[in-house]
Design a protein around this motif. Structure first.
Motif, PDB file in Angstrom:
ATOM      1  N   TYR A  19       5.753   9.982  -0.058  1.00  0.00           N
ATOM      2  CA  TYR A  19       4.759   9.345  -0.916  1.00  0.00           C
ATOM      3  C   TYR A  19       3.347   9.903  -0.706  1.00  0.00           C
ATOM      4  O   TYR A  19       2.373   9.278  -1.132  1.00  0.00           O
ATOM      5  CB  TYR A  19       4.786   7.826  -0.697  1.00  0.00           C
ATOM      6  CG  TYR A  19       6.110   7.226  -1.106  1.00  0.00           C
ATOM      7  CD1 TYR A  19       6.446   7.081  -2.452  1.00  0.00           C
ATOM      8  CD2 TYR A  19       7.044   6.840  -0.143  1.00  0.00           C
ATOM      9  CE1 TYR A  19       7.668   6.541  -2.826  1.00  0.00           C
ATOM     10  CE2 TYR A  19       8.273   6.302  -0.524  1.00  0.00           C
ATOM     11  CZ  TYR A  19       8.574   6.161  -1.864  1.00  0.00           C
ATOM     12  OH  TYR A  19       9.796   5.634  -2.242  1.00  0.00           O
ATOM     13  N   PHE A 158       5.578  -4.758  -3.090  1.00  0.00           N
ATOM     14  CA  PHE A 158       4.379  -3.955  -2.848  1.00  0.00           C
ATOM     15  C   PHE A 158       4.732  -2.480  -2.992  1.00  0.00           C
ATOM     16  O   PHE A 158       5.908  -2.103  -2.942  1.00  0.00           O
ATOM     17  CB  PHE A 158       3.777  -4.255  -1.476  1.00  0.00           C
ATOM     18  CG  PHE A 158       4.736  -4.136  -0.315  1.00  0.00           C
ATOM     19  CD1 PHE A 158       5.223  -2.909   0.107  1.00  0.00           C
ATOM     20  CD2 PHE A 158       5.153  -5.260   0.383  1.00  0.00           C
ATOM     21  CE1 PHE A 158       6.093  -2.791   1.173  1.00  0.00           C
ATOM     22  CE2 PHE A 158       6.020  -5.165   1.461  1.00  0.00           C
ATOM     23  CZ  PHE A 158       6.499  -3.925   1.848  1.00  0.00           C
ATOM     24  N   SER A 159       3.743  -1.640  -3.162  1.00  0.00           N
ATOM     25  CA  SER A 159       3.960  -0.208  -3.345  1.00  0.00           C
ATOM     26  C   SER A 159       3.790   0.534  -2.016  1.00  0.00           C
ATOM     27  O   SER A 159       3.017   0.104  -1.162  1.00  0.00           O
ATOM     28  CB  SER A 159       2.970   0.363  -4.363  1.00  0.00           C
ATOM     29  OG  SER A 159       3.111  -0.285  -5.609  1.00  0.00           O
ATOM     30  N   LYS A 161       2.255   3.248  -1.603  1.00  0.00           N
ATOM     31  CA  LYS A 161       0.900   3.784  -1.585  1.00  0.00           C
ATOM     32  C   LYS A 161       0.171   3.264  -2.824  1.00  0.00           C
ATOM     33  O   LYS A 161       0.692   3.341  -3.926  1.00  0.00           O
ATOM     34  CB  LYS A 161       0.937   5.316  -1.588  1.00  0.00           C
ATOM     35  CG  LYS A 161      -0.412   5.995  -1.635  1.00  0.00           C
ATOM     36  CD  LYS A 161      -0.240   7.504  -1.709  1.00  0.00           C
ATOM     37  CE  LYS A 161      -1.570   8.227  -1.833  1.00  0.00           C
ATOM     38  NZ  LYS A 161      -1.379   9.700  -1.946  1.00  0.00           N
ATOM     39  N   THR A 162      -1.031   2.723  -2.623  1.00  0.00           N
ATOM     40  CA  THR A 162      -1.797   2.128  -3.717  1.00  0.00           C
ATOM     41  C   THR A 162      -3.252   2.561  -3.621  1.00  0.00           C
ATOM     42  O   THR A 162      -3.807   2.630  -2.520  1.00  0.00           O
ATOM     43  CB  THR A 162      -1.733   0.586  -3.655  1.00  0.00           C
ATOM     44  OG1 THR A 162      -0.371   0.163  -3.622  1.00  0.00           O
ATOM     45  CG2 THR A 162      -2.430  -0.039  -4.854  1.00  0.00           C
ATOM     46  N   TYR A 163      -3.861   2.831  -4.784  1.00  0.00           N
ATOM     47  CA  TYR A 163      -5.288   3.154  -4.798  1.00  0.00           C
ATOM     48  C   TYR A 163      -6.073   1.955  -5.295  1.00  0.00           C
ATOM     49  O   TYR A 163      -5.778   1.395  -6.356  1.00  0.00           O
ATOM     50  CB  TYR A 163      -5.573   4.354  -5.702  1.00  0.00           C
ATOM     51  CG  TYR A 163      -7.027   4.783  -5.653  1.00  0.00           C
ATOM     52  CD1 TYR A 163      -7.582   5.267  -4.460  1.00  0.00           C
ATOM     53  CD2 TYR A 163      -7.842   4.683  -6.780  1.00  0.00           C
ATOM     54  CE1 TYR A 163      -8.909   5.647  -4.395  1.00  0.00           C
ATOM     55  CE2 TYR A 163      -9.174   5.075  -6.720  1.00  0.00           C
ATOM     56  CZ  TYR A 163      -9.703   5.554  -5.528  1.00  0.00           C
ATOM     57  OH  TYR A 163     -11.024   5.924  -5.464  1.00  0.00           O
ATOM     58  N   LEU A 164      -7.073   1.542  -4.514  1.00  0.00           N
ATOM     59  CA  LEU A 164      -7.952   0.437  -4.890  1.00  0.00           C
ATOM     60  C   LEU A 164      -9.246   1.034  -5.430  1.00  0.00           C
ATOM     61  O   LEU A 164     -10.135   1.410  -4.664  1.00  0.00           O
ATOM     62  CB  LEU A 164      -8.233  -0.461  -3.680  1.00  0.00           C
ATOM     63  CG  LEU A 164      -7.009  -0.997  -2.931  1.00  0.00           C
ATOM     64  CD1 LEU A 164      -7.440  -1.828  -1.727  1.00  0.00           C
ATOM     65  CD2 LEU A 164      -6.126  -1.825  -3.859  1.00  0.00           C
ATOM     66  N   TRP A 170      -7.394   4.030  -0.352  1.00  0.00           N
ATOM     67  CA  TRP A 170      -5.946   4.099  -0.463  1.00  0.00           C
ATOM     68  C   TRP A 170      -5.343   3.131   0.540  1.00  0.00           C
ATOM     69  O   TRP A 170      -5.818   3.026   1.666  1.00  0.00           O
ATOM     70  CB  TRP A 170      -5.441   5.512  -0.175  1.00  0.00           C
ATOM     71  CG  TRP A 170      -5.724   6.497  -1.264  1.00  0.00           C
ATOM     72  CD1 TRP A 170      -6.759   7.384  -1.314  1.00  0.00           C
ATOM     73  CD2 TRP A 170      -4.959   6.702  -2.450  1.00  0.00           C
ATOM     74  NE1 TRP A 170      -6.705   8.128  -2.468  1.00  0.00           N
ATOM     75  CE2 TRP A 170      -5.594   7.726  -3.185  1.00  0.00           C
ATOM     76  CE3 TRP A 170      -3.805   6.120  -2.980  1.00  0.00           C
ATOM     77  CZ2 TRP A 170      -5.120   8.188  -4.407  1.00  0.00           C
ATOM     78  CZ3 TRP A 170      -3.327   6.572  -4.189  1.00  0.00           C
ATOM     79  CH2 TRP A 170      -3.970   7.588  -4.896  1.00  0.00           C
ATOM     80  N   SER A 238       7.560  -0.601  -8.928  1.00  0.00           N
ATOM     81  CA  SER A 238       6.361  -0.700  -8.078  1.00  0.00           C
ATOM     82  C   SER A 238       6.032   0.620  -7.404  1.00  0.00           C
ATOM     83  O   SER A 238       5.643   0.673  -6.239  1.00  0.00           O
ATOM     84  CB  SER A 238       6.543  -1.809  -7.024  1.00  0.00           C
ATOM     85  OG  SER A 238       6.750  -3.059  -7.638  1.00  0.00           O
ATOM     86  N   ARG A 239       6.239   1.710  -8.136  1.00  0.00           N
ATOM     87  CA  ARG A 239       5.907   3.076  -7.688  1.00  0.00           C
ATOM     88  C   ARG A 239       6.712   3.510  -6.455  1.00  0.00           C
ATOM     89  O   ARG A 239       6.231   4.275  -5.631  1.00  0.00           O
ATOM     90  CB  ARG A 239       4.405   3.212  -7.433  1.00  0.00           C
ATOM     91  CG  ARG A 239       3.571   3.028  -8.686  1.00  0.00           C
ATOM     92  CD  ARG A 239       2.126   3.357  -8.457  1.00  0.00           C
ATOM     93  NE  ARG A 239       1.448   2.386  -7.622  1.00  0.00           N
ATOM     94  CZ  ARG A 239       0.956   1.235  -8.048  1.00  0.00           C
ATOM     95  NH1 ARG A 239       1.068   0.921  -9.330  1.00  0.00           N
ATOM     96  NH2 ARG A 239       0.343   0.404  -7.241  1.00  0.00           N
ATOM     97  N   TRP A 240       7.957   2.999  -6.354  1.00  0.00           N
ATOM     98  CA  TRP A 240       8.846   3.415  -5.275  1.00  0.00           C
ATOM     99  C   TRP A 240       9.681   4.657  -5.664  1.00  0.00           C
ATOM    100  O   TRP A 240      10.400   5.182  -4.839  1.00  0.00           O
ATOM    101  CB  TRP A 240       9.794   2.288  -4.897  1.00  0.00           C
ATOM    102  CG  TRP A 240       9.198   1.290  -3.965  1.00  0.00           C
ATOM    103  CD1 TRP A 240       8.331   0.294  -4.282  1.00  0.00           C
ATOM    104  CD2 TRP A 240       9.423   1.183  -2.557  1.00  0.00           C
ATOM    105  NE1 TRP A 240       7.996  -0.441  -3.165  1.00  0.00           N
ATOM    106  CE2 TRP A 240       8.657   0.088  -2.085  1.00  0.00           C
ATOM    107  CE3 TRP A 240      10.202   1.891  -1.649  1.00  0.00           C
ATOM    108  CZ2 TRP A 240       8.645  -0.285  -0.758  1.00  0.00           C
ATOM    109  CZ3 TRP A 240      10.202   1.502  -0.320  1.00  0.00           C
ATOM    110  CH2 TRP A 240       9.425   0.431   0.111  1.00  0.00           C
TER     111      TRP A 240
END
Length: 241
Positions: A19, A158-159, A161-164, A170, A238-240
């Protein structure tokens, strides 16, 4: 004696690389509650940075909820961080007072989690970090999927990796390929310090009930956490993917 952390490095690195969690020059804030999951995450990332091809730095961040109005003792964690050359920033908060005394939440976990996330993200920014690492493992992902399905009728977790975008941060979860049992065993064998939670709701939460349900079903149907995470990946949920 076998190194209890060595065998967990490969799946941790596999998650990081699948990821693209770590980039050269990343300044990673590790959320350290003092529990077994966060302590193992800190240990694994400290080990990984020795040889990972993308250089990165680590800072341990602890938000103390000050349960009962008293500061917790994180000195064993600070001592370990000093040994590993990792700065340890502790922020004392009024989280316990707000959630349990002022709001008197019947189900405090959701509000507490939101407040902790917000506080951790702010502190990471103040410390000059651009990445926040959290100690969620495979069982956490499976439990979150079931909780969202049962409570909200949504298929999500939850993902990795997530960008806030609002924070410019990240959020990464390098332990998502690790079983909770393996996490606990490694912490015990490695002798990592653990700070016992003094939360009044500890052990009596929706997540704990979901954990027990998943464990019960796994006794009959086999390793459901593996299958649920596999479903997240196959479905690209969830972006997996």
């Amino acid at each position: 004696m076998a190194d209890p952390l060595q065998e967990l490095l490969a799946p941790t690195r596999a998650a990081v690389e699948r990821y693209a969690m770590i980039r050269p020059g990343d300044r990673i804030a590790v959320g350290v509650s003092g529990g077994k999951d966060s302590m193992l995450l800190l240990a694994l990332l400290a080990r990984l940075r020795r040889f990972y091809p993308a250089p990165f730095s680590l800072t341990a961040l602890t938000l103390d909820p000050c349960f009962g109005g008293e500061a917790a003792d994180y000195s064993p964690v600070t001592a370990l961080c000093r040994e590993w050359g990792i700065p340890h920033e502790i922020r004392r908060t009024r989280l316990w007072e707000v959630v349990f005394e002022q709001r008197k939440e019947a189900n405090p976990c959701s509000l507490c989690a939101r407040m902790r996330r917000g506080g951790l993200h702010r502190l990471a920014g103040e410390c000059g970090c651009n990445v926040v690492a959290l100690g969620h493992h495979k069982d956490d992902a499976a439990e979150t999927l079931l909780m969202n399905l049962f409570a909200g009728g949504t298929i999500a977790s939850f993902s990795p990796k997530t960008y806030l975008s609002r924070r410019g941060l990240w959020v990464i979860r390098p332990m998502i390929f690790l079983d909770e049992a393996a996490v606990g065993a490694a912490v015990r064998k490695a002798g990592l310090p653990v700070v016992k939670s003094r939360c009044p709701a500890d052990g009596n939460t929706h997540r704990q009930k979901t954990k027990e349900l998943l464990r019960s079903l796994s006794e009959e149907y086999g390793p459901l956490a593996d299958r649920l995470v596999g479903a997240l990946q196959k479905g690209g949920i969830s972006r997996w993917g």
